[in-house]
Scaffold this motif. Structure first.
Motif, PDB file in Angstrom:
ATOM      1  N   TRP A 202       1.052  -1.041  -0.241  1.00  0.00           N
ATOM      2  CA  TRP A 202       0.122  -0.032  -0.240  1.00  0.00           C
ATOM      3  C   TRP A 202       1.216   1.204   0.068  1.00  0.00           C
ATOM      4  O   TRP A 202       0.232   2.272  -0.971  1.00  0.00           O
ATOM      5  CB  TRP A 202      -0.785  -0.196   1.224  1.00  0.00           C
ATOM      6  CG  TRP A 202      -1.507   0.937   1.212  1.00  0.00           C
ATOM      7  CD1 TRP A 202      -2.724   1.807   0.517  1.00  0.00           C
ATOM      8  CD2 TRP A 202      -2.014   2.081   2.877  1.00  0.00           C
ATOM      9  NE1 TRP A 202      -2.883   2.501   0.832  1.00  0.00           N
ATOM     10  CE2 TRP A 202      -2.474   3.215   2.307  1.00  0.00           C
ATOM     11  CE3 TRP A 202      -1.350   2.215   4.203  1.00  0.00           C
ATOM     12  CZ2 TRP A 202      -3.339   3.977   3.607  1.00  0.00           C
ATOM     13  CZ3 TRP A 202      -0.962   2.890   5.057  1.00  0.00           C
ATOM     14  CH2 TRP A 202      -1.851   3.406   4.541  1.00  0.00           C
ATOM     15  N   LEU A 203       2.451   1.165   0.895  1.00  0.00           N
ATOM     16  CA  LEU A 203       2.858   2.466   0.831  1.00  0.00           C
ATOM     17  C   LEU A 203       3.327   2.712  -0.572  1.00  0.00           C
ATOM     18  O   LEU A 203       4.200   4.072  -0.539  1.00  0.00           O
ATOM     19  CB  LEU A 203       3.658   2.541   1.676  1.00  0.00           C
ATOM     20  CG  LEU A 203       2.912   2.566   2.960  1.00  0.00           C
ATOM     21  CD1 LEU A 203       3.984   2.494   4.942  1.00  0.00           C
ATOM     22  CD2 LEU A 203       2.690   3.423   3.720  1.00  0.00           C
ATOM     23  N   SER A 205       2.343   2.312  -3.154  1.00  0.00           N
ATOM     24  CA  SER A 205       1.225   1.710  -4.732  1.00  0.00           C
ATOM     25  C   SER A 205       0.944   1.197  -5.031  1.00  0.00           C
ATOM     26  O   SER A 205       0.405   1.296  -6.260  1.00  0.00           O
ATOM     27  CB  SER A 205       1.970   3.664  -4.968  1.00  0.00           C
ATOM     28  OG  SER A 205       1.770   4.703  -4.418  1.00  0.00           O
ATOM     29  N   ALA A 211      -6.185   0.083  -0.157  1.00  0.00           N
ATOM     30  CA  ALA A 211      -6.117   2.021  -1.647  1.00  0.00           C
ATOM     31  C   ALA A 211      -7.745   1.587  -1.296  1.00  0.00           C
ATOM     32  O   ALA A 211      -8.134   2.913  -1.489  1.00  0.00           O
ATOM     33  CB  ALA A 211      -5.300   0.697  -2.079  1.00  0.00           C
ATOM     34  N   TRP A 214      -8.874   3.933   2.182  1.00  0.00           N
ATOM     35  CA  TRP A 214      -8.412   4.662   2.201  1.00  0.00           C
ATOM     36  C   TRP A 214      -7.954   5.486   0.814  1.00  0.00           C
ATOM     37  O   TRP A 214      -8.044   6.978   0.967  1.00  0.00           O
ATOM     38  CB  TRP A 214      -6.605   4.575   2.990  1.00  0.00           C
ATOM     39  CG  TRP A 214      -6.663   3.865   4.205  1.00  0.00           C
ATOM     40  CD1 TRP A 214      -6.452   3.147   4.370  1.00  0.00           C
ATOM     41  CD2 TRP A 214      -7.484   4.543   5.306  1.00  0.00           C
ATOM     42  NE1 TRP A 214      -6.712   2.999   5.296  1.00  0.00           N
ATOM     43  CE2 TRP A 214      -6.689   3.475   6.040  1.00  0.00           C
ATOM     44  CE3 TRP A 214      -7.965   6.085   5.500  1.00  0.00           C
ATOM     45  CZ2 TRP A 214      -7.172   3.431   7.484  1.00  0.00           C
ATOM     46  CZ3 TRP A 214      -8.349   5.710   6.919  1.00  0.00           C
ATOM     47  CH2 TRP A 214      -7.674   4.684   8.018  1.00  0.00           C
ATOM     48  N   GLN A 218      -4.394   8.281  -3.532  1.00  0.00           N
ATOM     49  CA  GLN A 218      -4.745   8.964  -2.730  1.00  0.00           C
ATOM     50  C   GLN A 218      -2.735   8.685  -2.293  1.00  0.00           C
ATOM     51  O   GLN A 218      -1.966   8.050  -3.041  1.00  0.00           O
ATOM     52  CB  GLN A 218      -4.901   8.290  -1.295  1.00  0.00           C
ATOM     53  CG  GLN A 218      -4.230   9.116   0.210  1.00  0.00           C
ATOM     54  CD  GLN A 218      -5.531   7.983   1.705  1.00  0.00           C
ATOM     55  OE1 GLN A 218      -4.348   7.213   1.351  1.00  0.00           O
ATOM     56  NE2 GLN A 218      -4.840   8.902   2.515  1.00  0.00           N
ATOM     57  N   ILE A 220       1.230   9.003  -1.984  1.00  0.00           N
ATOM     58  CA  ILE A 220       2.152   7.889  -0.519  1.00  0.00           C
ATOM     59  C   ILE A 220       2.701   9.040   0.476  1.00  0.00           C
ATOM     60  O   ILE A 220       2.133   8.876   1.570  1.00  0.00           O
ATOM     61  CB  ILE A 220       3.555   7.884  -1.843  1.00  0.00           C
ATOM     62  CG1 ILE A 220       3.080   6.965  -2.442  1.00  0.00           C
ATOM     63  CG2 ILE A 220       4.530   6.909  -0.868  1.00  0.00           C
ATOM     64  CD1 ILE A 220       4.366   6.576  -3.268  1.00  0.00           C
ATOM     65  N   SER A 222       0.244  10.907   1.958  1.00  0.00           N
ATOM     66  CA  SER A 222      -0.955  11.179   2.740  1.00  0.00           C
ATOM     67  C   SER A 222      -1.405   9.797   3.466  1.00  0.00           C
ATOM     68  O   SER A 222      -1.341   9.250   4.493  1.00  0.00           O
ATOM     69  CB  SER A 222      -2.176  11.398   1.710  1.00  0.00           C
ATOM     70  OG  SER A 222      -2.281  12.556   1.133  1.00  0.00           O
ATOM     71  N   ARG A 223      -0.757   8.138   2.413  1.00  0.00           N
ATOM     72  CA  ARG A 223      -0.559   7.211   3.268  1.00  0.00           C
ATOM     73  C   ARG A 223       0.076   7.169   4.459  1.00  0.00           C
ATOM     74  O   ARG A 223      -0.058   6.603   5.335  1.00  0.00           O
ATOM     75  CB  ARG A 223      -0.746   6.234   2.279  1.00  0.00           C
ATOM     76  CG  ARG A 223      -1.361   6.261   0.478  1.00  0.00           C
ATOM     77  CD  ARG A 223      -0.974   5.299  -0.127  1.00  0.00           C
ATOM     78  NE  ARG A 223      -1.900   4.823  -1.216  1.00  0.00           N
ATOM     79  CZ  ARG A 223      -2.029   4.292  -2.400  1.00  0.00           C
ATOM     80  NH1 ARG A 223      -1.187   3.218  -1.868  1.00  0.00           N
ATOM     81  NH2 ARG A 223      -2.659   4.025  -3.485  1.00  0.00           N
ATOM     82  N   VAL A 226      -1.698   8.168   7.118  1.00  0.00           N
ATOM     83  CA  VAL A 226      -2.516   7.726   7.427  1.00  0.00           C
ATOM     84  C   VAL A 226      -2.211   7.358   9.285  1.00  0.00           C
ATOM     85  O   VAL A 226      -2.569   6.572  10.277  1.00  0.00           O
ATOM     86  CB  VAL A 226      -3.606   6.831   7.232  1.00  0.00           C
ATOM     87  CG1 VAL A 226      -4.155   5.876   7.450  1.00  0.00           C
ATOM     88  CG2 VAL A 226      -4.068   7.809   5.985  1.00  0.00           C
ATOM     89  N   SER A 248      -8.654  -1.080   9.306  1.00  0.00           N
ATOM     90  CA  SER A 248      -8.329  -0.162   8.209  1.00  0.00           C
ATOM     91  C   SER A 248      -9.673  -1.154   6.959  1.00  0.00           C
ATOM     92  O   SER A 248     -11.533  -0.408   6.611  1.00  0.00           O
ATOM     93  CB  SER A 248      -7.488  -0.643   7.542  1.00  0.00           C
ATOM     94  OG  SER A 248      -6.217  -0.133   7.688  1.00  0.00           O
ATOM     95  N   THR A 300      -7.125  14.608   0.062  1.00  0.00           N
ATOM     96  CA  THR A 300      -6.323  13.998   0.680  1.00  0.00           C
ATOM     97  C   THR A 300      -6.237  13.780   1.829  1.00  0.00           C
ATOM     98  O   THR A 300      -5.268  12.806   2.238  1.00  0.00           O
ATOM     99  CB  THR A 300      -5.041  14.255   0.138  1.00  0.00           C
ATOM    100  OG1 THR A 300      -4.994  16.218   0.875  1.00  0.00           O
ATOM    101  CG2 THR A 300      -4.833  15.234  -1.119  1.00  0.00           C
TER     102      THR A 300
END
Length: 399
Positions: A202-203, A205, A211, A214, A218, A220, A222-223, A226, A248, A300
Protein backbone atom coordinates in the motif's frame (compact mmCIF):
# COMPACT_ATOMS: atom_id res chain seq x y z
CA UNK A 1 37.45 10.99 -12.39
CA UNK A 2 35.76 8.05 -10.66
CA UNK A 3 35.01 4.57 -11.87
CA UNK A 4 31.24 4.56 -12.57
CA UNK A 5 28.68 2.28 -10.92
CA UNK A 6 25.17 1.33 -11.94
CA UNK A 7 22.66 3.55 -10.14
CA UNK A 8 19.19 2.42 -9.08
CA UNK A 9 16.13 4.62 -8.57
CA UNK A 10 15.09 2.91 -5.33
CA UNK A 11 18.58 2.93 -3.78
CA UNK A 12 19.39 4.91 -0.66
CA UNK A 13 21.94 7.71 -0.92
CA UNK A 14 24.14 6.06 1.71
CA UNK A 15 24.24 2.85 -0.32
CA UNK A 16 25.15 4.78 -3.49
CA UNK A 17 28.03 6.59 -1.83
CA UNK A 18 29.34 3.45 -0.15
CA UNK A 19 29.38 1.56 -3.46
CA UNK A 20 31.08 4.47 -5.22
CA UNK A 21 33.84 4.59 -2.60
CA UNK A 22 34.36 0.82 -2.70
CA UNK A 23 34.31 0.67 -6.49
CA UNK A 24 37.11 3.22 -6.50
CA UNK A 25 39.25 1.25 -4.02
CA UNK A 26 39.04 3.53 -1.01
CA UNK A 27 39.90 1.69 2.19
CA UNK A 28 36.96 3.26 4.02
CA UNK A 29 34.16 5.70 3.43
CA UNK A 30 36.03 8.24 5.57
CA UNK A 31 38.95 8.23 3.11
CA UNK A 32 36.54 8.92 0.28
CA UNK A 33 34.77 11.61 2.31
CA UNK A 34 38.05 13.38 3.11
CA UNK A 35 38.97 13.61 -0.56
CA UNK A 36 35.55 14.90 -1.55
CA UNK A 37 35.67 17.55 1.17
CA UNK A 38 39.18 18.64 0.14
CA UNK A 39 38.19 19.20 -3.51
CA UNK A 40 34.97 21.04 -2.63
CA UNK A 41 36.86 23.37 -0.29
CA UNK A 42 39.50 23.99 -2.97
CA UNK A 43 36.81 25.16 -5.38
CA UNK A 44 34.76 27.14 -2.88
CA UNK A 45 36.58 28.33 0.22
CA UNK A 46 33.48 30.19 1.40
CA UNK A 47 31.41 27.05 1.87
CA UNK A 48 31.10 26.10 5.52
CA UNK A 49 31.04 22.76 7.29
CA UNK A 50 32.53 19.36 6.56
CA UNK A 51 31.44 16.40 4.51
CA UNK A 52 30.50 13.67 7.04
CA UNK A 53 32.98 10.87 7.55
CA UNK A 54 30.25 8.36 8.50
CA UNK A 55 27.41 7.02 6.40
CA UNK A 56 24.76 7.46 9.08
CA UNK A 57 25.11 11.27 8.93
CA UNK A 58 25.82 11.83 5.24
CA UNK A 59 22.24 12.34 4.08
CA UNK A 60 20.96 15.88 3.59
CA UNK A 61 18.29 15.80 6.30
CA UNK A 62 20.95 15.40 9.01
CA UNK A 63 22.16 18.97 8.45
CA UNK A 64 21.02 21.21 11.32
CA UNK A 65 21.22 24.48 9.39
CA UNK A 66 22.62 24.60 5.86
CA UNK A 67 23.33 21.59 3.65
CA UNK A 68 25.25 23.61 1.05
CA UNK A 69 28.50 21.71 1.47
CA UNK A 70 26.73 18.35 1.18
CA UNK A 71 24.95 19.52 -1.97
CA UNK A 72 28.16 20.76 -3.52
CA UNK A 73 29.88 17.50 -2.57
CA UNK A 74 27.19 15.39 -4.24
CA UNK A 75 27.37 17.54 -7.37
CA UNK A 76 31.15 17.16 -7.39
CA UNK A 77 30.82 13.35 -7.16
CA UNK A 78 28.35 13.39 -10.06
CA UNK A 79 30.81 15.42 -12.11
CA UNK A 80 33.55 12.90 -11.37
CA UNK A 81 31.22 10.08 -12.44
CA UNK A 82 30.27 12.07 -15.57
CA UNK A 83 26.54 11.64 -14.99
CA UNK A 84 23.76 14.16 -15.51
CA UNK A 85 20.30 14.99 -14.10
CA UNK A 86 21.47 14.82 -10.47
CA UNK A 87 20.68 11.16 -9.64
CA UNK A 88 22.46 11.40 -6.28
CA UNK A 89 20.45 14.45 -5.29
CA UNK A 90 17.25 12.66 -6.27
CA UNK A 91 18.12 9.71 -4.05
CA UNK A 92 18.82 11.97 -1.05
CA UNK A 93 16.42 12.50 1.82
CA UNK A 94 16.02 16.25 2.31
CA UNK A 95 14.37 18.12 5.14
CA UNK A 96 10.78 18.97 4.25
CA UNK A 97 8.88 22.11 5.16
CA UNK A 98 5.83 19.93 5.85
CA UNK A 99 5.06 18.45 9.25
CA UNK A 100 2.94 15.52 10.34
CA UNK A 101 0.55 15.35 13.25
CA UNK A 102 2.03 16.88 16.43
CA UNK A 103 4.82 18.75 14.72
CA UNK A 104 6.63 15.61 13.59
CA UNK A 105 9.24 16.76 11.08
CA UNK A 106 9.32 15.20 7.63
CA UNK A 107 11.91 14.20 5.06
CA UNK A 108 11.38 14.55 1.34
CA UNK A 109 12.37 12.31 -1.57
CA UNK A 110 11.07 12.18 -5.14
CA UNK A 111 7.91 14.11 -4.40
CA UNK A 112 7.03 12.17 -1.24
CA UNK A 113 6.96 13.51 2.33
CA UNK A 114 7.77 10.87 4.94
CA UNK A 115 7.54 11.34 8.74
CA UNK A 116 11.09 11.35 10.01
CA UNK A 117 10.02 9.36 13.06
CA UNK A 118 9.36 6.39 10.75
CA UNK A 119 13.04 6.17 9.76
CA UNK A 120 14.98 3.35 11.38
CA UNK A 121 17.62 4.58 13.83
CA UNK A 122 19.58 1.45 14.74
CA UNK A 123 19.64 -1.39 12.23
CA UNK A 124 18.86 -1.54 8.52
CA UNK A 125 17.45 -4.97 7.53
CA UNK A 126 18.02 -6.53 4.12
CA UNK A 127 16.29 -8.91 1.74
CA UNK A 128 18.64 -11.83 0.94
CA UNK A 129 16.80 -12.51 -2.33
CA UNK A 130 17.25 -8.89 -3.49
CA UNK A 131 20.96 -9.02 -2.66
CA UNK A 132 21.30 -12.12 -4.81
CA UNK A 133 20.02 -10.11 -7.77
CA UNK A 134 21.70 -6.72 -7.14
CA UNK A 135 23.98 -5.79 -4.27
CA UNK A 136 22.59 -2.48 -3.02
CA UNK A 137 20.33 -1.20 -0.22
CA UNK A 138 16.78 -0.16 -1.07
CA UNK A 139 15.53 3.11 0.45
CA UNK A 140 12.35 1.47 1.74
CA UNK A 141 14.41 -0.82 4.01
CA UNK A 142 15.18 2.31 6.05
CA UNK A 143 11.50 2.68 7.03
CA UNK A 144 10.00 0.88 10.05
CA UNK A 145 6.80 0.55 8.01
CA UNK A 146 8.57 -1.95 5.73
CA UNK A 147 9.40 -5.25 7.43
CA UNK A 148 8.97 -7.32 4.29
CA UNK A 149 10.18 -7.38 0.71
CA UNK A 150 7.23 -6.64 -1.57
CA UNK A 151 9.04 -8.12 -4.57
CA UNK A 152 9.84 -11.54 -3.09
CA UNK A 153 7.07 -11.51 -0.42
CA UNK A 154 9.50 -12.55 2.31
CA UNK A 155 10.51 -11.08 5.66
CA UNK A 156 13.47 -8.74 5.80
CA UNK A 157 16.50 -10.05 7.67
CA UNK A 158 17.21 -7.95 10.77
CA UNK A 159 19.95 -9.96 12.50
CA UNK A 160 22.80 -12.10 11.26
CA UNK A 161 21.72 -15.76 11.55
CA UNK A 162 25.28 -16.69 12.50
CA UNK A 163 26.34 -14.20 15.20
CA UNK A 164 22.92 -12.57 15.92
CA UNK A 165 24.37 -9.06 15.40
CA UNK A 166 21.96 -6.37 14.20
CA UNK A 167 22.47 -5.76 10.48
CA UNK A 168 23.52 -2.21 9.69
CA UNK A 169 25.52 -1.50 6.55
CA UNK A 170 26.05 2.11 7.64
CA UNK A 171 28.21 0.95 10.54
CA UNK A 172 29.86 -2.10 8.99
CA UNK A 173 30.30 -0.51 5.53
CA UNK A 174 29.41 -3.90 4.08
CA UNK A 175 26.20 -4.43 2.15
CA UNK A 176 26.39 -8.15 1.47
CA UNK A 177 28.19 -9.73 4.43
CA UNK A 178 28.17 -9.62 8.21
CA UNK A 179 31.36 -8.76 10.08
CA UNK A 180 31.51 -12.41 11.15
CA UNK A 181 31.77 -13.41 7.50
CA UNK A 182 28.21 -14.69 6.97
CA UNK A 183 26.82 -13.91 3.51
CA UNK A 184 23.26 -12.57 3.82
CA UNK A 185 22.19 -13.92 0.41
CA UNK A 186 22.78 -17.47 1.71
CA UNK A 187 19.94 -17.15 4.20
CA UNK A 188 16.42 -18.36 3.45
CA UNK A 189 13.90 -15.95 4.97
CA UNK A 190 10.32 -17.04 5.75
CA UNK A 191 7.27 -15.94 3.84
CA UNK A 192 6.10 -12.46 4.77
CA UNK A 193 3.28 -11.83 7.22
CA UNK A 194 0.26 -11.12 5.04
CA UNK A 195 -0.70 -7.95 6.94
CA UNK A 196 2.83 -6.52 6.92
CA UNK A 197 2.97 -7.24 3.19
CA UNK A 198 -0.35 -5.44 2.60
CA UNK A 199 0.93 -2.31 4.37
CA UNK A 200 4.25 -2.27 2.50
CA UNK A 201 2.50 -2.75 -0.85
CA UNK A 202 0.00 0.00 0.00
CA UNK A 203 2.81 2.42 0.88
CA UNK A 204 4.51 1.53 -2.40
CA UNK A 205 1.32 2.48 -4.29
CA UNK A 206 0.62 -1.11 -5.27
CA UNK A 207 -3.03 -2.06 -5.62
CA UNK A 208 -4.26 -3.62 -2.35
CA UNK A 209 -7.50 -3.74 -0.40
CA UNK A 210 -6.09 -0.98 1.83
CA UNK A 211 -6.14 1.32 -1.20
CA UNK A 212 -9.84 0.54 -1.60
CA UNK A 213 -10.41 1.71 1.99
CA UNK A 214 -8.24 4.83 2.13
CA UNK A 215 -8.46 5.84 -1.55
CA UNK A 216 -6.91 4.35 -4.66
CA UNK A 217 -5.51 7.69 -5.78
CA UNK A 218 -4.32 8.78 -2.35
CA UNK A 219 -0.79 10.23 -2.44
CA UNK A 220 1.98 8.20 -0.81
CA UNK A 221 2.65 11.07 1.61
CA UNK A 222 -0.98 10.89 2.77
CA UNK A 223 -0.70 7.12 3.24
CA UNK A 224 2.24 7.65 5.56
CA UNK A 225 0.13 10.27 7.32
CA UNK A 226 -2.76 7.85 7.88
CA UNK A 227 -0.42 5.23 9.32
CA UNK A 228 1.31 7.71 11.63
CA UNK A 229 -2.08 9.02 12.79
CA UNK A 230 -3.17 5.47 13.65
CA UNK A 231 0.07 4.63 15.52
CA UNK A 232 -0.16 7.88 17.47
CA UNK A 233 -3.90 7.68 18.26
CA UNK A 234 -3.64 4.19 19.73
CA UNK A 235 -0.17 4.67 21.24
CA UNK A 236 1.39 1.71 19.45
CA UNK A 237 5.10 1.04 19.77
CA UNK A 238 5.43 -2.61 18.73
CA UNK A 239 4.07 -4.49 15.71
CA UNK A 240 1.09 -2.61 14.32
CA UNK A 241 0.52 -4.41 11.02
CA UNK A 242 -2.21 -6.82 12.11
CA UNK A 243 -4.17 -4.28 14.14
CA UNK A 244 -3.91 -1.59 11.42
CA UNK A 245 -5.21 -3.88 8.68
CA UNK A 246 -8.09 -5.02 10.90
CA UNK A 247 -8.85 -1.41 11.79
CA UNK A 248 -8.76 -0.34 8.13
CA UNK A 249 -11.15 -3.05 7.01
CA UNK A 250 -13.72 -1.79 9.55
CA UNK A 251 -13.22 1.89 8.68
CA UNK A 252 -15.04 4.22 9.22
CA UNK A 253 -17.69 2.35 11.23
CA UNK A 254 -15.29 1.63 14.08
CA UNK A 255 -14.09 5.23 14.16
CA UNK A 256 -17.64 6.61 14.26
CA UNK A 257 -18.42 4.24 17.13
CA UNK A 258 -15.47 5.62 19.09
CA UNK A 259 -16.72 9.18 18.59
CA UNK A 260 -20.22 8.09 19.68
CA UNK A 261 -18.72 6.62 22.84
CA UNK A 262 -16.86 9.85 23.60
CA UNK A 263 -20.09 11.85 23.29
CA UNK A 264 -22.01 9.35 25.45
CA UNK A 265 -19.27 9.51 28.08
CA UNK A 266 -19.39 13.31 28.05
CA UNK A 267 -23.17 13.20 28.65
CA UNK A 268 -22.70 10.76 31.50
CA UNK A 269 -20.17 12.91 33.38
CA UNK A 270 -21.59 16.25 32.23
CA UNK A 271 -21.56 18.92 34.97
CA UNK A 272 -22.06 21.99 32.75
CA UNK A 273 -24.14 22.71 29.63
CA UNK A 274 -22.72 21.83 26.23
CA UNK A 275 -22.45 25.49 25.26
CA UNK A 276 -19.84 25.85 28.01
CA UNK A 277 -17.85 22.75 27.01
CA UNK A 278 -14.79 22.91 24.78
CA UNK A 279 -14.42 20.55 21.84
CA UNK A 280 -11.12 19.21 23.17
CA UNK A 281 -12.73 18.34 26.51
CA UNK A 282 -14.76 15.67 24.73
CA UNK A 283 -12.59 14.72 21.76
CA UNK A 284 -9.11 15.66 23.04
CA UNK A 285 -6.74 16.41 20.09
CA UNK A 286 -9.02 14.83 17.49
CA UNK A 287 -8.85 17.75 15.06
CA UNK A 288 -5.35 19.00 15.80
CA UNK A 289 -3.87 15.52 15.31
CA UNK A 290 -5.22 15.28 11.77
CA UNK A 291 -4.44 18.88 10.80
CA UNK A 292 -1.22 17.86 9.02
CA UNK A 293 -1.33 14.41 7.40
CA UNK A 294 0.59 16.11 5.79
CA UNK A 295 -2.18 18.40 4.45
CA UNK A 296 -5.67 19.22 5.67
CA UNK A 297 -7.29 19.06 2.24
CA UNK A 298 -10.34 16.77 2.36
CA UNK A 299 -9.44 15.14 -0.94
CA UNK A 300 -6.07 13.98 0.46
CA UNK A 301 -6.80 13.78 4.20
CA UNK A 302 -9.28 10.92 4.59
CA UNK A 303 -9.24 11.12 8.41
CA UNK A 304 -10.34 14.75 8.45
CA UNK A 305 -12.88 14.12 5.71
CA UNK A 306 -14.57 11.39 7.77
CA UNK A 307 -14.57 13.51 10.91
CA UNK A 308 -16.56 16.13 9.02
CA UNK A 309 -18.86 13.48 7.57
CA UNK A 310 -19.50 12.15 11.07
CA UNK A 311 -20.57 15.51 12.48
CA UNK A 312 -22.55 16.35 9.34
CA UNK A 313 -24.56 13.12 9.49
CA UNK A 314 -25.39 13.71 13.16
CA UNK A 315 -26.32 17.33 12.43
CA UNK A 316 -28.69 16.30 9.65
CA UNK A 317 -30.49 13.98 12.08
CA UNK A 318 -30.45 16.17 15.21
CA UNK A 319 -29.55 19.78 14.31
CA UNK A 320 -30.75 21.04 17.70
CA UNK A 321 -28.67 18.59 19.73
CA UNK A 322 -26.67 20.26 22.49
CA UNK A 323 -23.50 18.65 21.12
CA UNK A 324 -23.45 21.21 18.30
CA UNK A 325 -23.18 24.09 20.75
CA UNK A 326 -19.76 22.94 22.00
CA UNK A 327 -16.95 25.40 21.38
CA UNK A 328 -13.99 25.20 19.01
CA UNK A 329 -10.86 27.31 18.80
CA UNK A 330 -9.88 29.15 15.59
CA UNK A 331 -7.19 26.48 15.06
CA UNK A 332 -9.74 23.66 15.37
CA UNK A 333 -12.25 25.54 13.22
CA UNK A 334 -9.68 26.12 10.47
CA UNK A 335 -8.89 22.41 10.52
CA UNK A 336 -12.52 21.35 10.15
CA UNK A 337 -13.06 23.93 7.40
CA UNK A 338 -9.73 23.09 5.75
CA UNK A 339 -8.68 26.72 5.60
CA UNK A 340 -6.28 29.12 7.30
CA UNK A 341 -6.87 30.76 10.69
CA UNK A 342 -6.88 34.13 8.89
CA UNK A 343 -9.96 32.94 7.01
CA UNK A 344 -11.61 32.01 10.33
CA UNK A 345 -11.07 35.51 11.70
CA UNK A 346 -12.41 36.94 8.41
CA UNK A 347 -15.53 34.75 8.60
CA UNK A 348 -16.09 35.90 12.18
CA UNK A 349 -15.69 39.61 11.35
CA UNK A 350 -18.33 39.34 8.62
CA UNK A 351 -20.74 37.40 10.82
CA UNK A 352 -20.58 33.95 9.21
CA UNK A 353 -19.24 32.26 12.33
CA UNK A 354 -21.18 32.39 15.57
CA UNK A 355 -19.49 32.97 18.91
CA UNK A 356 -20.60 30.85 21.82
CA UNK A 357 -18.99 33.20 24.34
CA UNK A 358 -18.66 36.96 24.56
CA UNK A 359 -15.05 38.07 24.04
CA UNK A 360 -13.47 40.86 26.04
CA UNK A 361 -13.73 44.28 24.44
CA UNK A 362 -10.94 45.08 21.92
CA UNK A 363 -9.26 41.73 22.60
CA UNK A 364 -8.38 39.51 19.65
CA UNK A 365 -9.45 35.91 19.90
CA UNK A 366 -6.38 33.69 20.44
CA UNK A 367 -5.88 30.77 18.09
CA UNK A 368 -6.25 28.30 20.97
CA UNK A 369 -9.27 30.01 22.58
CA UNK A 370 -12.47 27.96 22.25
CA UNK A 371 -15.22 30.36 21.16
CA UNK A 372 -16.95 29.15 17.95
CA UNK A 373 -19.93 26.83 18.01
CA UNK A 374 -19.70 23.57 16.12
CA UNK A 375 -23.03 24.20 14.42
CA UNK A 376 -21.89 27.51 12.88
CA UNK A 377 -18.80 25.82 11.45
CA UNK A 378 -20.88 23.05 9.89
CA UNK A 379 -23.25 25.63 8.38
CA UNK A 380 -20.34 27.53 6.81
CA UNK A 381 -19.05 24.29 5.33
CA UNK A 382 -22.50 23.42 4.00
CA UNK A 383 -22.79 26.83 2.35
CA UNK A 384 -20.10 25.80 -0.17
CA UNK A 385 -18.49 29.22 -0.17
CA UNK A 386 -15.03 27.94 -1.05
CA UNK A 387 -13.31 28.09 -4.41
CA UNK A 388 -12.42 24.76 -5.99
CA UNK A 389 -9.26 26.35 -7.42
CA UNK A 390 -7.63 27.06 -4.06
CA UNK A 391 -5.06 24.81 -2.50
CA UNK A 392 -6.79 25.44 0.83
CA UNK A 393 -10.46 26.37 0.88
CA UNK A 394 -10.75 30.14 0.48
CA UNK A 395 -14.15 31.14 1.82
CA UNK A 396 -13.83 34.90 1.55
CA UNK A 397 -11.65 37.30 -0.44
CA UNK A 398 -8.65 38.94 1.19
CA UNK A 399 -9.08 42.05 3.30
Amino acid sequence: MLNPIELYEDESLESCLLRISQNNYYDSFQDFSDEVWFHVKEEDREVRGTFPATLNTVNLYHSHTSSDLKLKALIKIEQWLEINNFPLLKSALSRSSNTFLRQHSAVFRNGVDIPRILLRKNGIPVCPECLKENEYIRQEWHFITHDVCTKHKTDLLHHCPECKTSINYQESENITDCQCGFKFSDHLTPQANSNALLIAQWLNSENTKLANVWGEHQAISSRFGVLLWYINRYNLTDDFSTSFVKYSLNWPTNFYSELDEQIDKAKTVQIKPFNKIFFNEIFNRLLLDCRHLPTREFKTNSILSHIYQYFLSRYQIQPNSGVFSILLSPLEASTLLSCTTDQIYRLYELGFLKLGVRPKLHQKIASHQSVFTLSSIILVKLSNMQSSQDELHHYLSAW
